[in-house]
Enzyme design. Structure first.
Site, PDB file in Angstrom:
ATOM      1  N   LYS A   1      -9.199   4.582  11.137  1.00 11.40           N
ATOM      2  CA  LYS A   1      -9.612   4.303   9.696  1.00 11.40           C
ATOM      3  C   LYS A   1     -11.134   5.104   9.582  1.00 11.40           C
ATOM      4  CE  LYS A   1      -6.284   2.040   7.918  1.00 11.40           C
ATOM      5  NZ  LYS A   1      -5.147   2.251   8.963  1.00 11.40           N
TER       6      LYS A   1
HETATM    7  C1  LIG Z   1      -2.139  -0.329   3.729  1.00  7.00           C
HETATM    8  C2  LIG Z   1      -2.347  -0.910   5.307  1.00  7.00           C
HETATM    9  N1  LIG Z   1      -2.145  -2.156   5.172  1.00  7.00           N
HETATM   10  C3  LIG Z   1      -2.227  -2.724   6.423  1.00  7.00           C
HETATM   11  C4  LIG Z   1      -2.501  -1.991   7.612  1.00  7.00           C
HETATM   12  C5  LIG Z   1      -2.584  -2.641   8.906  1.00  7.00           C
HETATM   13  O1  LIG Z   1      -3.686  -2.671   9.487  1.00  7.00           O
HETATM   14  P1  LIG Z   1      -4.013  -3.138  10.826  1.00  7.00           P
HETATM   15  O2  LIG Z   1      -3.301  -1.925  11.944  1.00  7.00           O
HETATM   16  O3  LIG Z   1      -5.633  -3.192  11.061  1.00  7.00           O
HETATM   17  O4  LIG Z   1      -3.504  -4.333  11.330  1.00  7.00           O
HETATM   18  C6  LIG Z   1      -2.457  -0.505   7.414  1.00  7.00           C
HETATM   19  C7  LIG Z   1      -2.768   0.102   8.659  1.00  7.00           C
HETATM   20  O5  LIG Z   1      -2.854   1.360   8.520  1.00  7.00           O
HETATM   21  C8  LIG Z   1      -2.575   0.055   6.174  1.00  7.00           C
HETATM   22  O6  LIG Z   1      -2.694   1.491   6.193  1.00  7.00           O
END
Ligand SMILES: Cc1ncc(COP(=O)(O)O)c(C=O)c1O
EC number: 2.6.1.33
Length: 394
Positions: free
Chosen positions: A203
């Site tokens: 990110k």
């Molecule tokens: C739109 C979206 N929601 C949720 C997530 C999940 O994030 P995490 O990997 O921090 O759990 C991501 C991860 O890329 C995402 O792109």
């Protein structure tokens, strides 16, 4: 359907692809200043405190609440857990309306805690949930609308609020892509009952793995804090159903070190976006998804739509890019409603989301971030151009 005639009608253009075989990835992590990170890790060692709401986590929460101009930032171990905790803390039940055009974690987080994800189609202009299609999906069981700020582009929050208040629904946002983005003069993180950021290594701003739940609601923040720590209110006293959602100190160290450089990362992302904009502008059949909010975006995703009548399909173009060590990616492919367990549990959505299905077939994401230079972007654009243009048969 692309015929050979169509392919041959594409004008030939002379575009030597710059000579480099360095592999270019989507989502290569931005690096924090190593010395700054090391100093924070030294501090962590001196404290002998590695997790459980340590000083670095508290400091990062404080810094992020200033940065996002939001009252509460609760750091968690990732956004998926953050979404699960948020949905429990909000007391959601039954059904939650969300787009299928999202990373599968949004749907998984809801399904995992026993909620039914109800998939809504998207607006093809914004790629976010289409507010005009939400109301038809509301039933007696609906408890919330969960928008996703796709590519950091804000959801239509006014329209969503208006629908939610008329039907007495909660609103929460998956802001995984949206750290540092603004909407209506406010930072994202301030909308709905709460928002959930991902601080995953890929990110814009990251803590290796991590997430942040943001809210201006004191009681909700308190509940989320309890829930992320097994429901402990104090030593030996558990007052809620909880989970282990804690962020370790080493992750907060990465976040604190990275925050110092965020302006530089933003500048590089902006430079890269403008380089792509210039490099792709006269290539037929491909269109950079435009940033409409130049002062309020993190420019973290370079989204390109490939026309249906292009001489190569999106997937054929991706193959050419991959053959040239340019690891562009499909996103979100397939959309959630076509992945398990959703396609089996809820087959009714397979024919219900035409804009989502169309977009999933058309777009690809190109590499950006601090690992990518203007020369890399020239190489990527030249590879796209040469792939899509062929010498006309004599
Ligand atoms: C739109 C979206 N929601 C949720 C997530 C999940 O994030 P995490 O990997 O921090 O759990 C991501 C991860 O890329 C995402 O792109």
């Amino acid at each position: 359907m692309i015929t050979d005639d169509l392919r041959d009608s594409v004008p030939y253009q002379e575009n030597p692809v710059p000579d480099s075989d360095r592999t270019l990835h989507v989502g290569q992590p931005n690096l924090s200043d190593r010395a700054a990170f090391d100093r924070l890790v030294d501090e962590m060692y001196e404290n002998r405190w590695f997790t459980n709401n340590g000083q670095l986590v508290q400091r990062l929460e404080h810094r992020l609440s200033e940065y996002l101009q939001v009252k509460h930032v609760v750091l968690v171990n990732n956004a998926t857990t953050g979404l699960q905790i948020a949905s429990q803390a909000l007391g959601l039940t039954g059904e939650v309306i969300l787009p299928a055009f999202t990373f599968v974690a949004t749907a998984h987080a809801l399904q995992w805690v026993g909620l039914k994800p109800v998939f809504c189609d998207i607006d093809p202009q914004t790629h976010c949930i289409d507010p005009l299609k939400i109301e038809a999906l509301i039933t007696e069981q609906t408890s919330a609308i969960a928008g996703v700020h796709v590519w950091g582009r804000p959801c239509p929050t006014d329209a969503i609020d208006e629908i939610a208040s008329r039907h007495n629904l909660a609103t929460l946002y998956d802001a995984a892509h949206a750290f540092g983005c603004r909407h209506q003069g406010r930072m994202l993180g301030n909308f709905g009952q709460c928002e959930v950021f991902s601080l995953h290594a890929t990110k814009f701003f990251h803590t290796f793995e991590g997430g942040a739940v943001t809210t201006n609601d004191d009681a909700l923040a308190e509940k989320i804090r309890l829930m992320k720590n097994f429901g402990f209110e104090s030593m030996d006293r558990v007052v809620e159903l909880g989970i282990n959602g804690k962020m370790p100190e080493v992750c907060a160290a990465m976040g604190l070190a990275s925050l110092e450089q965020l302006d530089d990362v933003l500048e590089i992302n902006r430079r890269n976006y403008l380089a792509y904009d210039a490099g792709l502008s006269d290539i037929p059949y491909v269109h950079l998804h435009p940033q409409t909010n130049l002062e309020g975006t993190n420019f973290h995703y370079i989204v390109v739509e490939v026309d249906d009548d292009a001489p190569l399909s999106r997937d054929e173009l991706l193959k050419r890019l991959h053959d040239s060590q340019i690891l562009a990616r499909r996103y979100f492919f397939p959309a959630c409603h076509r992945m398990e367990p959703y396609r089996t549990l809820y087959p009714e959505y397979l024919d219900a989301l035409p804009e989502t299905d169309r977009l999933c077939q058309r777009i690809m994401i190109l590499p950006t971030g601090t690992a990518i230079s203007p020369d890399d972007i020239s190489r990527i654009c030249a590879t796209i151009r040469s792939s899509l243009t062929r010498r006309k048969a004599a």
